[in-house]
Write a protein that holds these residues in place. Structure first.
Motif, PDB file in Angstrom:
ATOM      1  N   GLY A  81       0.837  -1.180   0.000  1.00 41.60           N
ATOM      2  CA  GLY A  81       0.000   0.000   0.000  1.00 41.60           C
ATOM      3  C   GLY A  81       0.876   1.234   0.000  1.00 41.60           C
ATOM      4  O   GLY A  81       2.114   1.126  -0.059  1.00 41.60           O
ATOM      5  N   PRO A  82       0.299   2.420   0.053  1.00 42.96           N
ATOM      6  CA  PRO A  82       1.077   3.658  -0.060  1.00 42.96           C
ATOM      7  C   PRO A  82       2.199   3.780   0.959  1.00 42.96           C
ATOM      8  O   PRO A  82       3.327   4.134   0.614  1.00 42.96           O
ATOM      9  CB  PRO A  82       0.020   4.752   0.152  1.00 42.96           C
ATOM     10  N   CYS A  83       1.902   3.495   2.220  1.00 45.68           N
ATOM     11  CA  CYS A  83       2.910   3.647   3.268  1.00 45.68           C
ATOM     12  C   CYS A  83       4.066   2.667   3.086  1.00 45.68           C
ATOM     13  O   CYS A  83       5.237   3.053   3.112  1.00 45.68           O
ATOM     14  CB  CYS A  83       2.262   3.445   4.634  1.00 45.68           C
ATOM     15  N   LEU A  84       3.745   1.396   2.922  1.00 49.90           N
ATOM     16  CA  LEU A  84       4.798   0.390   2.779  1.00 49.90           C
ATOM     17  C   LEU A  84       5.607   0.610   1.501  1.00 49.90           C
ATOM     18  O   LEU A  84       6.824   0.375   1.475  1.00 49.90           O
ATOM     19  CB  LEU A  84       4.185  -1.014   2.790  1.00 49.90           C
ATOM     20  N   HIS A  85       4.939   1.082   0.465  1.00 50.30           N
ATOM     21  CA  HIS A  85       5.656   1.383  -0.776  1.00 50.30           C
ATOM     22  C   HIS A  85       6.581   2.587  -0.569  1.00 50.30           C
ATOM     23  O   HIS A  85       7.718   2.581  -1.072  1.00 50.30           O
ATOM     24  CB  HIS A  85       4.659   1.661  -1.905  1.00 50.30           C
ATOM     25  N   ALA A  86       6.115   3.580   0.157  1.00 50.04           N
ATOM     26  CA  ALA A  86       6.946   4.765   0.435  1.00 50.04           C
ATOM     27  C   ALA A  86       8.195   4.367   1.218  1.00 50.04           C
ATOM     28  O   ALA A  86       9.301   4.861   0.953  1.00 50.04           O
ATOM     29  CB  ALA A  86       6.142   5.791   1.216  1.00 50.04           C
ATOM     30  N   ILE A  87       8.037   3.471   2.194  1.00 47.77           N
ATOM     31  CA  ILE A  87       9.196   2.993   2.953  1.00 47.77           C
ATOM     32  C   ILE A  87      10.137   2.211   2.049  1.00 47.77           C
ATOM     33  O   ILE A  87      11.361   2.364   2.107  1.00 47.77           O
ATOM     34  CB  ILE A  87       8.733   2.116   4.141  1.00 47.77           C
ATOM     35  N   ARG A  88       9.554   1.402   1.182  1.00 46.19           N
ATOM     36  CA  ARG A  88      10.362   0.544   0.304  1.00 46.19           C
ATOM     37  C   ARG A  88      11.203   1.369  -0.664  1.00 46.19           C
ATOM     38  O   ARG A  88      12.390   1.093  -0.859  1.00 46.19           O
ATOM     39  CB  ARG A  88       9.437  -0.400  -0.462  1.00 46.19           C
ATOM     40  N   ILE A  89      10.592   2.371  -1.276  1.00 48.97           N
ATOM     41  CA  ILE A  89      11.320   3.159  -2.278  1.00 48.97           C
ATOM     42  C   ILE A  89      11.963   4.403  -1.686  1.00 48.97           C
ATOM     43  O   ILE A  89      12.681   5.125  -2.369  1.00 48.97           O
ATOM     44  CB  ILE A  89      10.392   3.558  -3.447  1.00 48.97           C
ATOM     45  N   GLN A  90      11.699   4.654  -0.394  1.00 53.73           N
ATOM     46  CA  GLN A  90      12.215   5.840   0.300  1.00 53.73           C
ATOM     47  C   GLN A  90      11.877   7.127  -0.451  1.00 53.73           C
ATOM     48  O   GLN A  90      12.720   7.997  -0.676  1.00 53.73           O
ATOM     49  CB  GLN A  90      13.730   5.708   0.507  1.00 53.73           C
ATOM     50  N   ASP A  91      10.604   7.200  -0.823  1.00 54.86           N
ATOM     51  CA  ASP A  91      10.107   8.396  -1.499  1.00 54.86           C
ATOM     52  C   ASP A  91       8.623   8.536  -1.178  1.00 54.86           C
ATOM     53  O   ASP A  91       7.967   7.571  -0.768  1.00 54.86           O
ATOM     54  CB  ASP A  91      10.314   8.280  -3.009  1.00 54.86           C
TER      55      ASP A  91
END
Length: 245
Positions: A81-91
């Motif tokens: 989801g948005p949060c986990l993806h943001a952590i994954r790509i650091q953006d």
């Protein structure tokens, strides 16, 4: 964006949190609440702060309210989801309208059932292996426009600095407490050795050996037995004579 606080005001409020909340968990909880209230300029904004220690281990360490916690936990259940993806790509990851966004379809379907339409996740820079993100939710679509995101990015950067400082203060406090405990134990042992030297008219080494043998015989740690001896003599625990800076 006039409704949102200036960068100076942001940092001033975050500093105030640091002063009044030495405990990191308390600081995070207040940070989530402050973030939600500071960024609620177009209706209510909900805020959750996610910490990820490994790819499969993430949890919400603080939330402004139950709504934010629910949104985060639904995301963890789906594993993306948005949060986990943001952590994954650091953006940052922005969802303008969950009703029409085609990413993470199962997650989006559940989010829509809760009435959430706008989402914005921005990583918090912590350094080391741990990663974190600030997650913002709103019930109306297109709440987090470019002006909002620009301010939120700056706010998240300041929050990252404040969080790092809070962790370091907490670690320092723990170190000071450990030091105090060590010095207190050392004081008890030294006093107990002195008591034995006076009673037995022996050397310091002989007194310490006596104390150690007694601790073995009673199956007690040397510091515990020493504290008991000092307390019996004084009627109260020994006091250490030092100041922790």
């Amino acid at each position: 964006m006039d409704e949102l606080m200036s960068e100076t005001a942001q940092w001033a409020q975050l500093q105030d949190l640091l002063v009044h909340h030495e405990d990191v968990q308390d600081f995070l909880q207040e940070l989530a609440r402050l973030s939600a209230s500071s960024l609620s300029v177009r209706g209510t904004t909900y805020c959750g702060i996610t910490l990820q220690r490994s790819r499969d281990h993430q949890f919400t360490v603080a939330s402004s309210d139950r709504e934010a916690l629910q949104m985060d936990e639904i995301q963890y259940a789906f594993g993306d989801g948005p949060c986990l993806h943001a952590i994954r790509i650091q953006d940052e990851v922005h969802v303008g309208n969950a009703a029409s966004d085609s990413r993470w379809p199962e997650y989006m379907e559940h989010i829509r059932d809760y009435g959430i339409r706008s989402m914005y996740s921005v990583p918090l820079k912590l350094g080391g292996h741990a990663k974190a993100a600030m997650n913002l939710y709103a019930k109306d679509p297109d709440v987090f426009d470019e002006d909002f995101r620009r301010v939120a990015r700056t706010y998240a950067a300041e929050a990252s600095h404040a969080l790092l400082l809070a962790v370091r203060v907490s670690q320092h406090a723990a170190t000071v407490e450990d030091l105090q405990a060590v010095l207190a134990s050392r004081t008890d042992i030294d006093l107990a050795v002195g008591i034995i030297m006076g009673q037995n008219r022996c050397t310091q080494q002989e007194a310490f050996d006596t104390l150690r043998r007694a601790s073995n015989g009673r199956n007690l740690k040397v510091r515990v037995l020493a504290a008991e001896m000092v307390a019996r003599l004084n009627g109260e625990p020994a006091q250490t004579h030092f100041t922790a800076g």
